[in-house]
Scaffold this motif. Structure first.
Motif, PDB file in Angstrom:
ATOM      1  N   UNK A   4      86.416  29.319  30.574  1.00 46.44           N
ATOM      2  CA  UNK A   4      87.003  28.200  31.484  1.00 46.44           C
ATOM      3  C   UNK A   4      87.992  27.987  30.635  1.00 46.44           C
ATOM      4  N   UNK A   5      88.606  27.678  31.841  1.00 50.36           N
ATOM      5  CA  UNK A   5      90.767  27.963  30.864  1.00 50.36           C
ATOM      6  C   UNK A   5      90.459  26.313  30.290  1.00 50.36           C
ATOM      7  N   UNK A   6      90.167  25.197  30.600  1.00 48.14           N
ATOM      8  CA  UNK A   6      90.524  24.217  29.936  1.00 48.14           C
ATOM      9  C   UNK A   6      89.741  24.418  28.189  1.00 48.14           C
ATOM     10  N   UNK A   7      88.759  24.638  28.312  1.00 45.13           N
ATOM     11  CA  UNK A   7      87.750  25.144  26.930  1.00 45.13           C
ATOM     12  C   UNK A   7      88.640  25.978  26.474  1.00 45.13           C
ATOM     13  N   UNK A  24      87.443  40.314  27.670  1.00 42.84           N
ATOM     14  CA  UNK A  24      88.292  41.427  27.470  1.00 42.84           C
ATOM     15  C   UNK A  24      87.629  42.348  27.361  1.00 42.84           C
ATOM     16  N   UNK A  25      86.795  42.629  26.353  1.00 38.96           N
ATOM     17  CA  UNK A  25      85.373  43.481  26.200  1.00 38.96           C
ATOM     18  C   UNK A  25      84.479  43.628  27.490  1.00 38.96           C
ATOM     19  N   UNK A  26      84.153  42.169  28.179  1.00 39.13           N
ATOM     20  CA  UNK A  26      83.442  42.125  28.795  1.00 39.13           C
ATOM     21  C   UNK A  26      83.597  42.137  30.332  1.00 39.13           C
ATOM     22  N   UNK A  27      85.181  42.343  29.997  1.00 45.98           N
ATOM     23  CA  UNK A  27      85.432  42.299  32.138  1.00 45.98           C
ATOM     24  C   UNK A  27      85.489  41.163  32.185  1.00 45.98           C
ATOM     25  N   UNK A  28      85.618  39.708  31.302  1.00 49.78           N
ATOM     26  CA  UNK A  28      85.376  37.971  32.299  1.00 49.78           C
ATOM     27  C   UNK A  28      85.562  37.610  32.295  1.00 49.78           C
ATOM     28  N   UNK A  29      87.414  38.155  32.604  1.00 54.29           N
ATOM     29  CA  UNK A  29      88.437  37.667  33.345  1.00 54.29           C
ATOM     30  C   UNK A  29      88.354  37.112  35.139  1.00 54.29           C
ATOM     31  N   UNK A  30      88.988  36.153  35.470  1.00 50.42           N
ATOM     32  CA  UNK A  30      88.586  36.143  36.949  1.00 50.42           C
ATOM     33  C   UNK A  30      90.665  36.560  37.129  1.00 50.42           C
ATOM     34  N   UNK A  31      90.464  37.208  38.181  1.00 55.97           N
ATOM     35  CA  UNK A  31      91.776  37.812  38.729  1.00 55.97           C
ATOM     36  C   UNK A  31      92.690  36.689  39.129  1.00 55.97           C
ATOM     37  N   UNK A  32      92.236  35.663  39.472  1.00 58.64           N
ATOM     38  CA  UNK A  32      92.689  33.977  39.294  1.00 58.64           C
ATOM     39  C   UNK A  32      93.098  34.187  38.321  1.00 58.64           C
ATOM     40  N   UNK A  33      92.746  34.239  37.383  1.00 54.92           N
ATOM     41  CA  UNK A  33      92.615  33.494  36.054  1.00 54.92           C
ATOM     42  C   UNK A  33      93.251  34.214  35.212  1.00 54.92           C
TER      43      UNK A  33
END
Length: 183
Positions: A4-7, A24-33
């Motif tokens: 969550x960007x605010x967190x 990054x390791x978990x490929x958990x960043x959404x393309x929109x973020x």
């Protein structure tokens, strides 16, 4: 983990580095973020360099390595272009090298790395740029190409000036002469 960007923005630098490394390791960043994550981490590194400049010494090596990974991943995700990544790298290097000592470690604090980044990203040769008598007579595509060169050169030359003073890589010297004539 889907950060969550605010967190993330509320975290200190070390916790943010850990959270982003995990994401990054978990490929958990959404393309929109991606863009926001890169901006957030750029701000944290810049803030940290201000503290280091004022005496609170720490090492930015891990921060720079993660920054490079973030840019590479955002480029692979198709969010940032190679040119935008190169521009971001050179802009951050110019800020950091006015505050921190140069290193010879292949990072954004390494003048040789800055030269290679610059030369690899420039869309035109210095000879071709120098041969243009009046850029105002060119078509829009050519003007944008010259403007791109200028946007890469300004931070790179500032970074190199902060580290080398009068000693400038021979491959970059022709660009120093051409820079004032670019749009």
């Amino acid at each position: 983990m889907n950060p969550d960007l605010e967190q993330l923005a509320a975290l200190d630098r070390d916790a943010l580095r850990a959270a982003l490394s995990r994401a990054l390791t978990e490929h958990a960043i959404r393309p929109t973020d991606w863009r926001a994550v890169v901006e957030l981490y750029t701000a944290k590194i810049t803030e940290q360099s201000e503290q280091q400049h004022s005496g609170d010494v720490g090492d930015v090596g891990d921060d720079l390595a993660l920054y490079e990974r973030l840019l590479d991943a955002s480029e692979q995700a198709g969010v940032l272009s190679p040119l935008e990544c190169a521009t971001r790298r050179l802009n951050l290097a110019s800020v950091l090298l006015t505050r921190l000592p140069a290193r010879h470690d292949g990072s954004l604090l390494d003048p040789d790395h800055i030269v290679e980044l610059l030369l690899g990203a420039l869309p035109i040769t210095p000879e071709a740029a120098a041969s243009i008598s009046d850029w105002r007579t060119l078509d829009r595509t050519e003007i944008l190409r010259l403007r791109t060169a200028k946007n890469l050169l300004k931070p790179a030359l500032a970074a190199l000036d902060a580290t080398n003073g009068d000693t400038l890589d021979e491959r970059v010297k022709p660009w120093e002469a051409v820079l004032p004539r670019l749009p």
